[in-house]
Design a protein around this motif. Structure first.
Motif, short mmCIF file in Angstrom:
data_model
loop_
_atom_site.label_atom_id
_atom_site.label_comp_id
_atom_site.label_asym_id
_atom_site.label_seq_id
_atom_site.Cartn_x
_atom_site.Cartn_y
_atom_site.Cartn_z
N ARG A 54 -95.99 25.69 81.97
CA ARG A 54 -97.35 25.35 82.37
C ARG A 54 -98.18 25.08 81.13
O ARG A 54 -98.08 25.81 80.14
CB ARG A 54 -97.98 26.48 83.17
CG ARG A 54 -97.40 26.67 84.56
CD ARG A 54 -97.82 27.99 85.17
NE ARG A 54 -96.99 29.08 84.63
CZ ARG A 54 -96.78 30.24 85.25
NH1 ARG A 54 -97.36 30.48 86.39
NH2 ARG A 54 -96.01 31.16 84.71
N HIS A 55 -98.99 24.05 81.20
CA HIS A 55 -99.89 23.74 80.09
C HIS A 55 -101.27 23.46 80.66
O HIS A 55 -101.43 22.57 81.50
CB HIS A 55 -99.38 22.53 79.30
CG HIS A 55 -100.08 22.35 78.00
ND1 HIS A 55 -99.74 21.37 77.09
CD2 HIS A 55 -101.11 23.02 77.43
CE1 HIS A 55 -100.53 21.45 76.03
NE2 HIS A 55 -101.36 22.44 76.22
N THR A 56 -102.25 24.23 80.21
CA THR A 56 -103.63 24.04 80.65
C THR A 56 -104.43 23.43 79.52
O THR A 56 -104.43 23.95 78.40
CB THR A 56 -104.25 25.38 81.07
OG1 THR A 56 -103.45 25.97 82.11
CG2 THR A 56 -105.67 25.19 81.57
N ALA A 202 -89.49 28.35 72.18
CA ALA A 202 -89.95 28.79 70.87
C ALA A 202 -90.20 27.60 69.94
O ALA A 202 -91.13 27.63 69.13
CB ALA A 202 -88.92 29.73 70.25
N LYS A 203 -89.39 26.57 70.06
CA LYS A 203 -89.55 25.39 69.19
C LYS A 203 -90.91 24.74 69.40
O LYS A 203 -91.57 24.33 68.44
CB LYS A 203 -88.43 24.39 69.46
CG LYS A 203 -88.43 23.18 68.54
CD LYS A 203 -87.25 22.28 68.83
CE LYS A 203 -87.24 21.06 67.91
NZ LYS A 203 -86.07 20.18 68.19
N VAL A 204 -91.35 24.66 70.65
CA VAL A 204 -92.64 24.04 70.95
C VAL A 204 -93.79 24.99 70.62
O VAL A 204 -94.75 24.61 69.95
CB VAL A 204 -92.70 23.60 72.43
CG1 VAL A 204 -94.09 23.11 72.78
CG2 VAL A 204 -91.68 22.51 72.70
N LEU A 205 -93.70 26.23 71.07
CA LEU A 205 -94.79 27.18 70.83
C LEU A 205 -94.91 27.55 69.36
O LEU A 205 -95.97 27.98 68.91
CB LEU A 205 -94.58 28.43 71.67
CG LEU A 205 -94.62 28.24 73.20
CD1 LEU A 205 -94.55 29.58 73.91
CD2 LEU A 205 -95.87 27.48 73.61
N GLY A 206 -93.83 27.38 68.59
CA GLY A 206 -93.89 27.67 67.17
C GLY A 206 -94.79 26.72 66.40
O GLY A 206 -95.18 27.01 65.27
N GLU A 213 -97.81 35.38 72.61
CA GLU A 213 -97.76 36.59 73.44
C GLU A 213 -96.44 36.63 74.20
O GLU A 213 -96.07 35.67 74.88
CB GLU A 213 -98.93 36.62 74.42
CG GLU A 213 -99.00 37.89 75.25
CD GLU A 213 -100.18 37.89 76.21
OE1 GLU A 213 -99.96 37.49 77.39
OE2 GLU A 213 -101.29 38.26 75.78
N LEU A 214 -95.73 37.73 74.05
CA LEU A 214 -94.45 37.92 74.74
C LEU A 214 -94.64 38.90 75.88
O LEU A 214 -95.23 39.97 75.71
CB LEU A 214 -93.41 38.45 73.76
CG LEU A 214 -92.06 38.88 74.33
CD1 LEU A 214 -91.35 37.70 74.99
CD2 LEU A 214 -91.18 39.50 73.25
N SER A 215 -94.15 38.52 77.05
CA SER A 215 -94.24 39.36 78.24
C SER A 215 -92.84 39.58 78.79
O SER A 215 -92.01 38.67 78.80
CB SER A 215 -95.12 38.70 79.31
OG SER A 215 -96.40 38.39 78.80
N LEU A 216 -92.59 40.79 79.28
CA LEU A 216 -91.28 41.12 79.83
C LEU A 216 -91.45 41.94 81.09
O LEU A 216 -92.30 42.84 81.15
CB LEU A 216 -90.46 41.92 78.81
CG LEU A 216 -90.08 41.23 77.50
CD1 LEU A 216 -89.45 42.23 76.54
CD2 LEU A 216 -89.13 40.08 77.76
N SER A 217 -90.63 41.64 82.09
CA SER A 217 -90.58 42.47 83.30
C SER A 217 -89.22 43.12 83.38
O SER A 217 -88.23 42.62 82.83
CB SER A 217 -90.86 41.64 84.55
OG SER A 217 -89.85 40.67 84.76
N ALA A 230 -98.93 30.69 74.34
CA ALA A 230 -99.61 30.36 73.09
C ALA A 230 -100.27 29.00 73.23
O ALA A 230 -99.69 28.08 73.83
CB ALA A 230 -98.64 30.35 71.91
N GLY A 231 -101.49 28.88 72.71
CA GLY A 231 -102.16 27.59 72.67
C GLY A 231 -102.31 26.90 74.01
O GLY A 231 -102.17 25.68 74.10
#
Length: 376
Positions: A54-56, A202-206, A213-217, A230-231
């Motif tokens: 998703r990109h806002t 990771a390549k794009v968000l880097g 922000e890392l989230s884990l369930s 990120a961003g």
């Protein structure tokens, strides 16, 4: 839906979300990219039931609404548009896209049939986006690519207080990277994230400056998800079951009997040249003795090659064989001019580590490679 948006931002958003689209969708709507406009923003979403992107981004929204169009077609169109603002308008069962003198009319699919994207799990912590991308690139190269062994196609993520540890294996090698991060929970969650999805994310968000922000369930308490943000971009990936993940960190030797320090770029060039005469499954042989290294490959009745290069070696003379591609993979991701290769003997795993400008090995990255027995 009616809006105007910056061409470059829109193109990046569509390309990012289109990465999550399946090549052969079982349900037609999953091949679409969902565009949702409202509140001065456009949200672009893609989902294949495993990975959701998703990109806002900001937009001049005149009418709120949603449209679902073919993601791959939209991605091809947007990257070829002229450098002018993009106008989007939903008209009946079509989406009209106007950019300068270019005009496209795309059929839409029922937006209400699009599956609900999974919510982001609870945040576990934050890490520098560029550092995380570099760490994932170093580790994911060692993940397996055999889908019949899904357990080995993932990157193991472990949290130990203020340290984030990533590692992967394909049974022939292990790559481990540790980096500092900022936890926001007291627990130390773990996860096994599909390597391909993690690498692409990771390549794009880097490329985003600042924190990721890392989230884990918890997989044991329901659907396991890893989330990355990120961003203005968010991505979630379904986790692999790590219940039987092998204890690969125990493979790293506690001590070494010999060590070599060699130019990283020089060794890469030599291995590439000599490997030209190695058959598909044949190893290259590295022979260390004093201040010299000989790299050779080939058979008695076939083409052969050898080359000398300088090396700083301590220990008894040693000859060890490696798969050339796995060797090159490890060297390519060190990021330093010099590599330290540590050995117990010619038949036990070798460990590669980057050497810093101060001459010390960097303990945050290690690449373990199983040797191949070579008959001479």
């Amino acid at each position: 839906m009616k809006l105007r948006i910056d061409r470059d931002q829109f193109t990046d958003a569509v390309a990012w979300t289109a990465k999550a689209l399946p090549t052969r969708p079982h349900i037609p709507v999953v091949a679409g990219v969902l565009l949702e406009a409202g509140g001065g923003e456009l949200r672009v979403s893609g989902y294949d039931y495993e990975t959701a992107n998703r990109h806002t981004l900001s937009a001049a929204v005149h009418d709120t609404g949603a449209a679902l169009v073919s993601g791959r077609l939209l991605a091809e169109i947007t990257k070829s548009l002229p450098n002018k603002p993009v106008d989007l308008a939903a008209v009946g069962a079509h989406l009209e896209l106007v950019c300068g003198a270019s005009r496209f009319t795309l059929p839409t699919m029922p937006a209400e049939d699009y599956p609900a994207l999974p919510a982001m799990p609870g945040a576990a912590g934050a890490v520098d986006a560029a550092a995380f991308a570099a760490a994932v690139a170093q580790v994911s190269v060692a993940a397996g690519r055999d889908d019949t062994l899904p357990l080995l196609t993932g990157v193991r993520v472990e949290v130990d207080g203020a340290t984030l540890r990533l590692f992967a294996t394909d049974r022939y090698r292990v790559a481990v990277r540790e980096l500092a991060w900022e936890p926001v929970v007291d627990t130390n969650p773990t996860a096994l994230v599909p390597a391909r999805a993690l690498h692409d994310t990771a390549k794009v968000l880097g490329q985003v400056s600042g924190k990721l922000e890392l989230s884990l369930s918890d997989l044991a308490r329901g659907e396991g998800l890893a989330g990355f943000a990120a961003g203005g971009r968010q991505s979630t990936s379904r986790l692999l079951d790590a219940a039987n993940y092998p204890p690969v960190l125990s493979l790293f030797p506690k001590a070494a009997n010999s060590q070599a320090r060699v130019s990283t770029a020089g060794l890469v060039e030599v291995v590439k040249r000599i490997a030209l005469v190695a058959e598909r499954t044949a190893p290259v042989l590295l022979t260390f003795d004093g201040d010299a290294l000989v790299v050779e490959a080939g058979g008695v009745d076939a083409a052969r090659g050898s080359e000398f290069m300088d090396a700083d070696f301590t220990g008894e003379p040693l000859a060890v064989g490696f798969n050339p591609q796995l060797l090159l993979d490890g060297l390519a991701h060190l990021g330093t001019p010099t590599v330290a290769l540590s050995f117990v003997d010619a038949f036990k795993p070798a460990v590669f580590a980057p050497v810093g400008a101060d001459g010390a090995t960097d303990p945050t990255f290690r690449y373990l490679l199983m040797p191949i027995r070579v008959s001479r």
